[in-house]
Scaffold this active site. Sequence first.
Site, mmCIF file in Angstrom:
data_model
loop_
_atom_site.group_PDB
_atom_site.id
_atom_site.type_symbol
_atom_site.label_atom_id
_atom_site.label_comp_id
_atom_site.label_asym_id
_atom_site.label_seq_id
_atom_site.Cartn_x
_atom_site.Cartn_y
_atom_site.Cartn_z
ATOM 1 N N ASP A 1 -11.560 -1.074 -3.286
ATOM 2 C CA ASP A 1 -10.451 -0.194 -3.641
ATOM 3 C C ASP A 1 -9.457 -1.036 -4.435
ATOM 4 O O ASP A 1 -9.521 -2.268 -4.428
ATOM 5 C CB ASP A 1 -9.789 0.355 -2.362
ATOM 6 C CG ASP A 1 -8.595 1.252 -2.682
ATOM 7 O OD1 ASP A 1 -8.679 2.023 -3.653
ATOM 8 O OD2 ASP A 1 -7.571 1.157 -1.982
ATOM 9 N N SER A 2 -8.530 -0.370 -5.081
ATOM 10 C CA SER A 2 -7.480 -1.094 -5.791
ATOM 11 C C SER A 2 -6.577 -1.856 -4.820
ATOM 12 O O SER A 2 -5.899 -2.792 -5.239
ATOM 13 C CB SER A 2 -6.647 -0.100 -6.591
ATOM 14 O OG SER A 2 -6.191 0.924 -5.733
ATOM 15 N N CYS B 1 -11.965 3.945 -3.938
ATOM 16 C CA CYS B 1 -10.829 4.311 -4.780
ATOM 17 C C CYS B 1 -11.165 5.578 -5.580
ATOM 18 O O CYS B 1 -12.154 5.605 -6.311
ATOM 19 C CB CYS B 1 -10.534 3.162 -5.727
ATOM 20 S SG CYS B 1 -9.189 3.485 -6.870
ATOM 21 N N GLU C 1 2.491 2.717 1.576
ATOM 22 C CA GLU C 1 2.461 1.258 1.760
ATOM 23 C C GLU C 1 3.703 0.731 2.472
ATOM 24 O O GLU C 1 3.667 -0.324 3.093
ATOM 25 C CB GLU C 1 2.266 0.567 0.415
ATOM 26 C CG GLU C 1 0.926 0.933 -0.180
ATOM 27 C CD GLU C 1 0.307 -0.162 -0.998
ATOM 28 O OE1 GLU C 1 0.977 -1.155 -1.283
ATOM 29 O OE2 GLU C 1 -0.882 -0.003 -1.343
ATOM 30 N N CYS D 1 -6.716 10.816 -2.990
ATOM 31 C CA CYS D 1 -6.256 9.441 -3.196
ATOM 32 C C CYS D 1 -6.329 8.741 -1.847
ATOM 33 O O CYS D 1 -6.011 9.345 -0.813
ATOM 34 C CB CYS D 1 -4.820 9.440 -3.721
ATOM 35 S SG CYS D 1 -4.061 7.809 -3.769
ATOM 36 N N HIS E 1 -4.506 6.735 -0.373
ATOM 37 C CA HIS E 1 -3.281 6.572 0.413
ATOM 38 C C HIS E 1 -2.800 7.862 1.077
ATOM 39 O O HIS E 1 -2.016 7.817 2.007
ATOM 40 C CB HIS E 1 -2.150 6.048 -0.476
ATOM 41 C CG HIS E 1 -2.300 4.620 -0.864
ATOM 42 N ND1 HIS E 1 -3.395 4.150 -1.538
ATOM 43 C CD2 HIS E 1 -1.482 3.557 -0.670
ATOM 44 C CE1 HIS E 1 -3.245 2.851 -1.746
ATOM 45 N NE2 HIS E 1 -2.104 2.462 -1.227
#
Length: 273
Positions: A16-17, A79, A159, A191, A193
């Site tokens: 993932d990024s 991702c 985050e 996504c 997140h």
Amino acid sequence: MSGSFGKEDAPIGIFDSGMGGLTVMRALMARLPNERFVYLGDTARLPYGTKSADTVSRYAVQAAGHLVRRGIKLLVVACNTASGVALPALEKAFAPLPVVDVIGPGADAALAASPKGPIAVIATEGTVKAGAYPRAIQARAPDVEVMSQACPLFVPLAEEGLIDGVIAELVAHRYLDPVLAQKPEALVLGCTHYPALKGTIGKIAGPGVALVDSAEIAARTVAKRLADDGLLRGGTAPPGHAFLATDAAERFARVGEIFLGIKPDAVELVDLQ
Ligand code: DGL
């Protein structure tokens, strides 16, 4: 792999990024408790979601190449942005390695929740621009209406651990109100997140909108692919996992817990070329 280890003992690679893909690893660990995982978060180059398709494809091939050199038996592109723009490049670069992305499984899950639509997709700017979800959903069900909305601030909110409360709700209203006005039956969390903000998103969307998280169905896809290819890890030896990051390993260990549910230990710093 060498010696007495067979291919089935090799780890599953996930990239993932950043740390968000740990939501996918969490679903994979729950479904495949006997498997070994090596997770790579390209934290030095996060976010992918605001970068061009060419740049994301280049980064994705570099990240996957690193995992391939560690002898993985299957690659999971956790991702959404990389899944949306780099899947063909990854499949070509590493064939015959099996590659599982999150967008195909996400489209399946969305249609299971709402076979006739309309379906709303929230994702990064890159995923929305690539049109990856509408393409995948309409390839399966051409008449289903799909609307998309980029929600860039959800990534830093997750985050920071600001997943509920007044700030998260204000931001969520700003992004979701126009989409919800179109009365979707299902809302895809497109996504890595966004599952962290599921409580807030669900509160604003209300009980009439099914929230679709592709992590669980991606894990099911991986399990089936391994079984079909005879690559499921047998035995009773404890699996053991590895965590790699391209920057800020200490932050990875700390923030990663929001996504993985447990603290990722011993994060190793790696350099991608
Ligand atoms: N991993 C990205 C995704 O799922 C979100 C974070 C980023 O923009 O890099 O699209």
